[in-house]
Design a protein around this motif. Sequence first.
Motif, PDB file in Angstrom:
ATOM      1  N   GLU A 148       1.105  -1.352   0.275  1.00 22.18           N
ATOM      2  CA  GLU A 148      -0.113   0.244  -0.225  1.00 22.18           C
ATOM      3  C   GLU A 148       0.881   1.550   0.089  1.00 22.18           C
ATOM      4  N   ASP A 149       1.888   1.417   0.684  1.00 24.11           N
ATOM      5  CA  ASP A 149       2.392   2.239   1.188  1.00 24.11           C
ATOM      6  C   ASP A 149       3.644   2.384  -0.204  1.00 24.11           C
ATOM      7  N   ALA A 150       3.875   1.287  -0.796  1.00 25.56           N
ATOM      8  CA  ALA A 150       5.185   1.953  -2.562  1.00 25.56           C
ATOM      9  C   ALA A 150       4.574   2.042  -3.840  1.00 25.56           C
ATOM     10  N   GLY A 151       2.513   1.747  -3.443  1.00 22.85           N
ATOM     11  CA  GLY A 151       1.633   2.850  -4.092  1.00 22.85           C
ATOM     12  C   GLY A 151       1.562   3.807  -4.471  1.00 22.85           C
ATOM     13  N   ARG A 152       1.941   4.157  -3.076  1.00 16.78           N
ATOM     14  CA  ARG A 152       1.114   6.092  -2.456  1.00 16.78           C
ATOM     15  C   ARG A 152       3.408   6.519  -2.979  1.00 16.78           C
ATOM     16  N   GLY A 153       3.876   5.887  -3.341  1.00 16.22           N
ATOM     17  CA  GLY A 153       5.972   6.477  -3.659  1.00 16.22           C
ATOM     18  C   GLY A 153       6.063   6.448  -2.366  1.00 16.22           C
ATOM     19  N   ARG A 154       6.386   5.960  -1.525  1.00 21.14           N
ATOM     20  CA  ARG A 154       6.523   5.310   0.295  1.00 21.14           C
ATOM     21  C   ARG A 154       7.526   4.156   0.162  1.00 21.14           C
ATOM     22  N   VAL A 155       8.566   4.610   0.024  1.00 21.60           N
ATOM     23  CA  VAL A 155       9.362   3.213   0.668  1.00 21.60           C
ATOM     24  C   VAL A 155      10.384   3.551   1.870  1.00 21.60           C
ATOM     25  N   TYR A 156      10.052   2.712   3.144  1.00 19.40           N
ATOM     26  CA  TYR A 156      10.290   2.725   4.438  1.00 19.40           C
ATOM     27  C   TYR A 156      11.207   2.578   4.501  1.00 19.40           C
ATOM     28  N   LEU A 157      11.709   0.787   4.258  1.00 17.84           N
ATOM     29  CA  LEU A 157      12.776   0.233   4.216  1.00 17.84           C
ATOM     30  C   LEU A 157      13.877   1.059   3.911  1.00 17.84           C
ATOM     31  N   LEU A 186       9.613  -3.802  -5.596  1.00 19.43           N
ATOM     32  CA  LEU A 186       8.629  -3.086  -4.104  1.00 19.43           C
ATOM     33  C   LEU A 186       7.341  -2.545  -4.969  1.00 19.43           C
ATOM     34  N   GLN A 187       7.966  -1.145  -5.479  1.00 22.64           N
ATOM     35  CA  GLN A 187       6.666  -0.960  -6.310  1.00 22.64           C
ATOM     36  C   GLN A 187       5.935  -1.649  -7.534  1.00 22.64           C
ATOM     37  N   ARG A 188       6.391  -2.594  -8.114  1.00 17.12           N
ATOM     38  CA  ARG A 188       5.788  -3.750  -9.091  1.00 17.12           C
ATOM     39  C   ARG A 188       4.749  -4.853  -8.200  1.00 17.12           C
ATOM     40  N   GLY A 189       5.279  -5.088  -6.952  1.00 17.81           N
ATOM     41  CA  GLY A 189       5.284  -5.704  -5.965  1.00 17.81           C
ATOM     42  C   GLY A 189       5.374  -7.307  -5.984  1.00 17.81           C
ATOM     43  N   VAL A 190       6.568  -6.818  -6.747  1.00 18.21           N
ATOM     44  CA  VAL A 190       8.303  -8.408  -6.731  1.00 18.21           C
ATOM     45  C   VAL A 190       8.087  -9.146  -5.455  1.00 18.21           C
ATOM     46  N   ILE A 191       7.613 -10.707  -5.785  1.00 13.93           N
ATOM     47  CA  ILE A 191       7.762 -11.579  -4.711  1.00 13.93           C
ATOM     48  C   ILE A 191       8.755 -12.719  -5.306  1.00 13.93           C
ATOM     49  N   ASP A 192      10.204 -11.976  -5.263  1.00 12.85           N
ATOM     50  CA  ASP A 192      11.181 -13.140  -5.223  1.00 12.85           C
ATOM     51  C   ASP A 192      12.662 -13.738  -3.894  1.00 12.85           C
ATOM     52  N   GLU A 193      13.056 -14.175  -4.342  1.00 11.63           N
ATOM     53  CA  GLU A 193      13.572 -15.120  -3.060  1.00 11.63           C
ATOM     54  C   GLU A 193      14.445 -13.910  -2.631  1.00 11.63           C
ATOM     55  N   ALA A 194      14.998 -13.188  -3.459  1.00 12.73           N
ATOM     56  CA  ALA A 194      15.497 -11.505  -2.466  1.00 12.73           C
ATOM     57  C   ALA A 194      14.653 -11.247  -1.909  1.00 12.73           C
ATOM     58  N   PHE A 195      13.353 -10.664  -1.991  1.00  9.10           N
ATOM     59  CA  PHE A 195      12.824 -10.401  -1.572  1.00  9.10           C
ATOM     60  C   PHE A 195      12.334 -10.645  -0.332  1.00  9.10           C
ATOM     61  N   ARG A 196      11.865 -12.365  -0.463  1.00 11.36           N
ATOM     62  CA  ARG A 196      11.848 -13.199   1.112  1.00 11.36           C
ATOM     63  C   ARG A 196      13.144 -13.189   1.873  1.00 11.36           C
TER      64      ARG A 196
END
Length: 292
Positions: A178-187, A202-212
């Motif tokens: 939700e935050d990435a959709g608003r342009g907010r990347v807190y990590l 993150l803004q595209r919602g990619v879930i890969d091994e790096a994200f996990r």
Amino acid sequence: MAGAALLIPSVAESYAECEAIARQHAGNFYPAFRILPHDQRLAICALYAFMRIADDLSDEPGPIPTKRQQLAQWRQGLRQCVAGTFSHRIHPALADAVLRYRIPLEYLEALIDGVEMDLESAEYRMFDDLKIYCYRVASVVGLCCIHIWGFSKPEAKAYAETAGLAFQLTNILRDLGEDAGRGRVYLPREELERFGYDADRLQRGVIDEAFRALMRFQIGRARDLYEQAWPLLPLLDPPGRAVFFMMASTYRQLLSAIERQDFDVFSQRARVSRWRKAWFALRALPYRLGWK
């Protein structure tokens, strides 16, 4: 934001409006509020209403200069209300809570500083940079709460700060999509890079091994912070002890919920079931009664 003097309610009516706001919006917190004695519960609701309105002023659509002006007015209204001049319907309750429980005004002003940080697209280079934001929007909430709950030793303040950081990190992980959709990347950018991930994915919602791997690290750190904050529990008066137990248990369970959905925080929102919240409330009862 200002209202005619005749529209300003009595203290009791103002508290009732604050409680209605908390009941409607504080989904993970209000069940815990109900454990508190009547006066403390109302004070917490007044605190929540103040913070909710500040957050809404930052998040609602509109030009950034207008939002800055509205938050400046909210800050001025805070200062005026504790001096006895009310311009909003929650002010009588807020002033009563702040003065009765001797909540330092600097904590509430710091929260406004924090929501002002959200007016620009959030980006944090290092974790220490993110901690400044978390202190302002969450740790000061914990500091306000322990003034209402009552605490026995000054070191409770440091534990409350740590608890606020743990709660806010949990919020950040739950709301990443939700935050990435608003342009907010807190990590922090440094941590994204360390795990081979980036803000674009993150803004595209990619879930890969790096994200996990990134999420496992973040969840592990949040859990460590809950452990570091846990010594706050015996330093609180029994009602506050019960509330802290229930809130921390609920939020730690959010981390487990994120893991169970394979870290998918983009297509579904991690939640804690009502029956599990009820179980935490039951387990909090011995603390509330002073048995633990």
